[in-house]
Design a protein around this motif. Sequence first.
Motif, PDB file in Angstrom:
ATOM      1  N   ILE A  24    -101.401  71.391 -27.626  1.00  0.00           N
ATOM      2  CA  ILE A  24    -100.820  70.122 -27.161  1.00  0.00           C
ATOM      3  C   ILE A  24    -100.487  69.232 -28.345  1.00  0.00           C
ATOM      4  O   ILE A  24     -99.446  68.563 -28.371  1.00  0.00           O
ATOM      5  CB  ILE A  24    -101.780  69.421 -26.178  1.00  0.00           C
ATOM      6  CG1 ILE A  24    -101.923  70.242 -24.896  1.00  0.00           C
ATOM      7  CG2 ILE A  24    -101.277  68.020 -25.840  1.00  0.00           C
ATOM      8  CD1 ILE A  24    -102.898  69.679 -23.896  1.00  0.00           C
ATOM      9  N   THR A  25    -101.361  69.215 -29.362  1.00  0.00           N
ATOM     10  CA  THR A  25    -101.064  68.470 -30.580  1.00  0.00           C
ATOM     11  C   THR A  25     -99.787  68.987 -31.233  1.00  0.00           C
ATOM     12  O   THR A  25     -98.967  68.209 -31.739  1.00  0.00           O
ATOM     13  CB  THR A  25    -102.235  68.571 -31.572  1.00  0.00           C
ATOM     14  OG1 THR A  25    -103.414  68.029 -30.970  1.00  0.00           O
ATOM     15  CG2 THR A  25    -101.940  67.799 -32.851  1.00  0.00           C
ATOM     16  N   LEU A  26     -99.603  70.297 -31.197  1.00  0.00           N
ATOM     17  CA  LEU A  26     -98.419  70.909 -31.797  1.00  0.00           C
ATOM     18  C   LEU A  26     -97.147  70.480 -31.066  1.00  0.00           C
ATOM     19  O   LEU A  26     -96.162  70.088 -31.702  1.00  0.00           O
ATOM     20  CB  LEU A  26     -98.550  72.436 -31.776  1.00  0.00           C
ATOM     21  CG  LEU A  26     -97.380  73.227 -32.371  1.00  0.00           C
ATOM     22  CD1 LEU A  26     -97.259  72.972 -33.866  1.00  0.00           C
ATOM     23  CD2 LEU A  26     -97.564  74.722 -32.086  1.00  0.00           C
ATOM     24  N   VAL A  27     -97.157  70.531 -29.725  1.00  0.00           N
ATOM     25  CA  VAL A  27     -95.938  70.193 -28.979  1.00  0.00           C
ATOM     26  C   VAL A  27     -95.639  68.695 -29.041  1.00  0.00           C
ATOM     27  O   VAL A  27     -94.479  68.290 -28.878  1.00  0.00           O
ATOM     28  CB  VAL A  27     -96.021  70.657 -27.502  1.00  0.00           C
ATOM     29  CG1 VAL A  27     -96.229  72.149 -27.409  1.00  0.00           C
ATOM     30  CG2 VAL A  27     -97.089  69.910 -26.736  1.00  0.00           C
ATOM     31  N   GLU A  28     -96.667  67.876 -29.296  1.00  0.00           N
ATOM     32  CA  GLU A  28     -96.433  66.434 -29.388  1.00  0.00           C
ATOM     33  C   GLU A  28     -95.927  66.015 -30.763  1.00  0.00           C
ATOM     34  O   GLU A  28     -95.457  64.887 -30.932  1.00  0.00           O
ATOM     35  CB  GLU A  28     -97.726  65.670 -29.074  1.00  0.00           C
ATOM     36  CG  GLU A  28     -98.116  65.717 -27.610  1.00  0.00           C
ATOM     37  CD  GLU A  28     -99.384  64.933 -27.320  1.00  0.00           C
ATOM     38  OE1 GLU A  28     -99.637  64.631 -26.150  1.00  0.00           O
ATOM     39  OE2 GLU A  28    -100.138  64.637 -28.283  1.00  0.00           O
ATOM     40  N   SER A  29     -96.019  66.881 -31.739  1.00  0.00           N
ATOM     41  CA  SER A  29     -95.579  66.551 -33.088  1.00  0.00           C
ATOM     42  C   SER A  29     -94.059  66.432 -33.158  1.00  0.00           C
ATOM     43  O   SER A  29     -93.335  67.182 -32.508  1.00  0.00           O
ATOM     44  CB  SER A  29     -96.060  67.619 -34.080  1.00  0.00           C
ATOM     45  OG  SER A  29     -95.533  67.386 -35.372  1.00  0.00           O
ATOM     46  N   GLY A  30     -93.595  65.505 -33.973  1.00  0.00           N
ATOM     47  CA  GLY A  30     -92.166  65.317 -34.151  1.00  0.00           C
ATOM     48  C   GLY A  30     -91.603  66.025 -35.368  1.00  0.00           C
ATOM     49  O   GLY A  30     -90.388  65.967 -35.615  1.00  0.00           O
ATOM     50  N   ARG A  31     -92.448  66.679 -36.158  1.00  0.00           N
ATOM     51  CA  ARG A  31     -91.962  67.393 -37.345  1.00  0.00           C
ATOM     52  C   ARG A  31     -91.096  68.580 -36.941  1.00  0.00           C
ATOM     53  O   ARG A  31     -91.396  69.279 -35.964  1.00  0.00           O
ATOM     54  CB  ARG A  31     -93.146  67.888 -38.180  1.00  0.00           C
ATOM     55  CG  ARG A  31     -93.764  66.820 -39.045  1.00  0.00           C
ATOM     56  CD  ARG A  31     -94.981  67.315 -39.794  1.00  0.00           C
ATOM     57  NE  ARG A  31     -94.842  68.661 -40.349  1.00  0.00           N
ATOM     58  CZ  ARG A  31     -95.760  69.228 -41.131  1.00  0.00           C
ATOM     59  NH1 ARG A  31     -96.868  68.549 -41.437  1.00  0.00           N
ATOM     60  NH2 ARG A  31     -95.583  70.449 -41.601  1.00  0.00           N
ATOM     61  N   ALA A  32     -90.033  68.816 -37.710  1.00  0.00           N
ATOM     62  CA  ALA A  32     -89.090  69.880 -37.373  1.00  0.00           C
ATOM     63  C   ALA A  32     -89.760  71.251 -37.363  1.00  0.00           C
ATOM     64  O   ALA A  32     -89.504  72.075 -36.468  1.00  0.00           O
ATOM     65  CB  ALA A  32     -87.926  69.865 -38.362  1.00  0.00           C
ATOM     66  N   ASP A  33     -90.634  71.532 -38.355  1.00  0.00           N
ATOM     67  CA  ASP A  33     -91.298  72.835 -38.388  1.00  0.00           C
ATOM     68  C   ASP A  33     -92.267  72.994 -37.217  1.00  0.00           C
ATOM     69  O   ASP A  33     -92.409  74.085 -36.648  1.00  0.00           O
ATOM     70  CB  ASP A  33     -92.017  73.036 -39.724  1.00  0.00           C
ATOM     71  CG  ASP A  33     -93.026  71.937 -40.009  1.00  0.00           C
ATOM     72  OD1 ASP A  33     -92.865  70.821 -39.478  1.00  0.00           O
ATOM     73  OD2 ASP A  33     -93.987  72.187 -40.773  1.00  0.00           O
ATOM     74  N   HIS A  34     -92.932  71.889 -36.831  1.00  0.00           N
ATOM     75  CA  HIS A  34     -93.835  71.943 -35.679  1.00  0.00           C
ATOM     76  C   HIS A  34     -93.065  72.150 -34.375  1.00  0.00           C
ATOM     77  O   HIS A  34     -93.526  72.859 -33.477  1.00  0.00           O
ATOM     78  CB  HIS A  34     -94.664  70.665 -35.597  1.00  0.00           C
ATOM     79  CG  HIS A  34     -95.727  70.592 -36.650  1.00  0.00           C
ATOM     80  ND1 HIS A  34     -96.527  69.476 -36.819  1.00  0.00           N
ATOM     81  CD2 HIS A  34     -96.124  71.497 -37.596  1.00  0.00           C
ATOM     82  CE1 HIS A  34     -97.368  69.698 -37.832  1.00  0.00           C
ATOM     83  NE2 HIS A  34     -97.131  70.918 -38.307  1.00  0.00           N
ATOM     84  N   ARG A  35     -91.891  71.529 -34.277  1.00  0.00           N
ATOM     85  CA  ARG A  35     -91.085  71.709 -33.071  1.00  0.00           C
ATOM     86  C   ARG A  35     -90.648  73.168 -32.938  1.00  0.00           C
ATOM     87  O   ARG A  35     -90.628  73.718 -31.833  1.00  0.00           O
ATOM     88  CB  ARG A  35     -89.855  70.804 -33.097  1.00  0.00           C
ATOM     89  CG  ARG A  35     -90.109  69.341 -32.798  1.00  0.00           C
ATOM     90  CD  ARG A  35     -90.870  69.135 -31.506  1.00  0.00           C
ATOM     91  NE  ARG A  35     -90.246  69.812 -30.380  1.00  0.00           N
ATOM     92  CZ  ARG A  35     -90.906  70.197 -29.307  1.00  0.00           C
ATOM     93  NH1 ARG A  35     -92.212  70.003 -29.194  1.00  0.00           N
ATOM     94  NH2 ARG A  35     -90.272  70.783 -28.312  1.00  0.00           N
ATOM     95  N   ALA A  36     -90.304  73.794 -34.049  1.00  0.00           N
ATOM     96  CA  ALA A  36     -89.914  75.211 -34.017  1.00  0.00           C
ATOM     97  C   ALA A  36     -91.086  76.075 -33.569  1.00  0.00           C
ATOM     98  O   ALA A  36     -90.922  77.013 -32.765  1.00  0.00           O
ATOM     99  CB  ALA A  36     -89.414  75.642 -35.393  1.00  0.00           C
ATOM    100  N   GLN A  37     -92.297  75.785 -34.075  1.00  0.00           N
ATOM    101  CA  GLN A  37     -93.483  76.541 -33.676  1.00  0.00           C
ATOM    102  C   GLN A  37     -93.820  76.288 -32.206  1.00  0.00           C
ATOM    103  O   GLN A  37     -94.221  77.213 -31.486  1.00  0.00           O
ATOM    104  CB  GLN A  37     -94.663  76.149 -34.571  1.00  0.00           C
ATOM    105  CG  GLN A  37     -94.532  76.632 -36.006  1.00  0.00           C
ATOM    106  CD  GLN A  37     -95.688  76.148 -36.876  1.00  0.00           C
ATOM    107  OE1 GLN A  37     -96.256  75.081 -36.642  1.00  0.00           O
ATOM    108  NE2 GLN A  37     -96.025  76.935 -37.880  1.00  0.00           N
TER     109      GLN A  37
END
Length: 333
Positions: free
Chosen positions: A22-35
């Motif tokens: 959930i922390t990952l999907v809430e992140s706005g970083r481009a690399d996190h969004r791809a993951q």
Amino acid sequence: MDIDDLASRIRAGERRALARAITLVESGRADHRAQATALLEALKGHGREALRVGLSGTPGVGKSTFIEAFGLMLTGQGLRVAVLAVDPSSARSGGSILGDKTRMERLSRDPQAFIRPSPSQSQLGGVARRTREAAELCEAAGFDVVLIETVGVGQSETMVAEMSDLFLLLLAPAGGDELQGVKRGIMEMADILLVNKADGDLKTTAIRTCADYAGALRLLRKRPQDPEGFPKALTVSAIEQEGLARAWEEMQSLADWRRAQGHFAGRRAEQARHWFEAEVREGLLARLRREPVRGAMAALGAQVEAGAITPSAAADELLSEYLQLDRGAREEA
């Protein structure tokens, strides 16, 4: 990050893996969004289906108290319950209190429950931008019921209806003015109205208020996804835990009817289409915030501010050049 490993741990119901996802999907970083996109794709078709219940209500109506009492009743029946609570973010500082675990102390200690507070980050509609994806993760983790609590109630607090199977509206006794204020935009979206605090001196008032709402619901246009008698108004007492069992029976009855009639799956398909279009719009807006479009927008904004060009003409000029600017920047990259 090993996406396949994280996906397998989520399917196994690991709470730490779910929290990390959930922390990952809430992140706005481009690399996190791809993951995050890769993770959601890996979890697609997991075969599990939770009942997603959206809940909204005016501040002070007792949403957290109701969710705790209702959640404990469900876990007592052997069900796994996830609560996605959205807290309003300050327009000045951008911060949020995120105190829902404190308000739901008993439920937060229940091993069958999972509570995740998230900031709204000025997102309209009463939910955080990634709440829908968080609900999908909870469903993949094997939770039976996902409760989505919005920040409050108003004409715009209807976005939760686009990510839930059932939409509950929690109301306070003696809410005549409240009825006038929320009758459109949110009452038309609600499946069940729950008049809370039906206990003590307020019990009689709550029953009378429930009857008023029931009368108001009869004036609304019939929806194809509702069986006879829905939407309906009920009284509950979160403190005394009265009416919760009946409310759950009504929710199950409505969900079962919609499944049998094909409305349940059809509604989820419509929601998927809605969020696809929302992602496209958000992606286009994100490109406006990047160079060289951002610089062109700032330059035209200065001309508008100086009175050299009208806002409409400036917008037309930017939009006509937008694709060329954006295409050129991507080709250089």
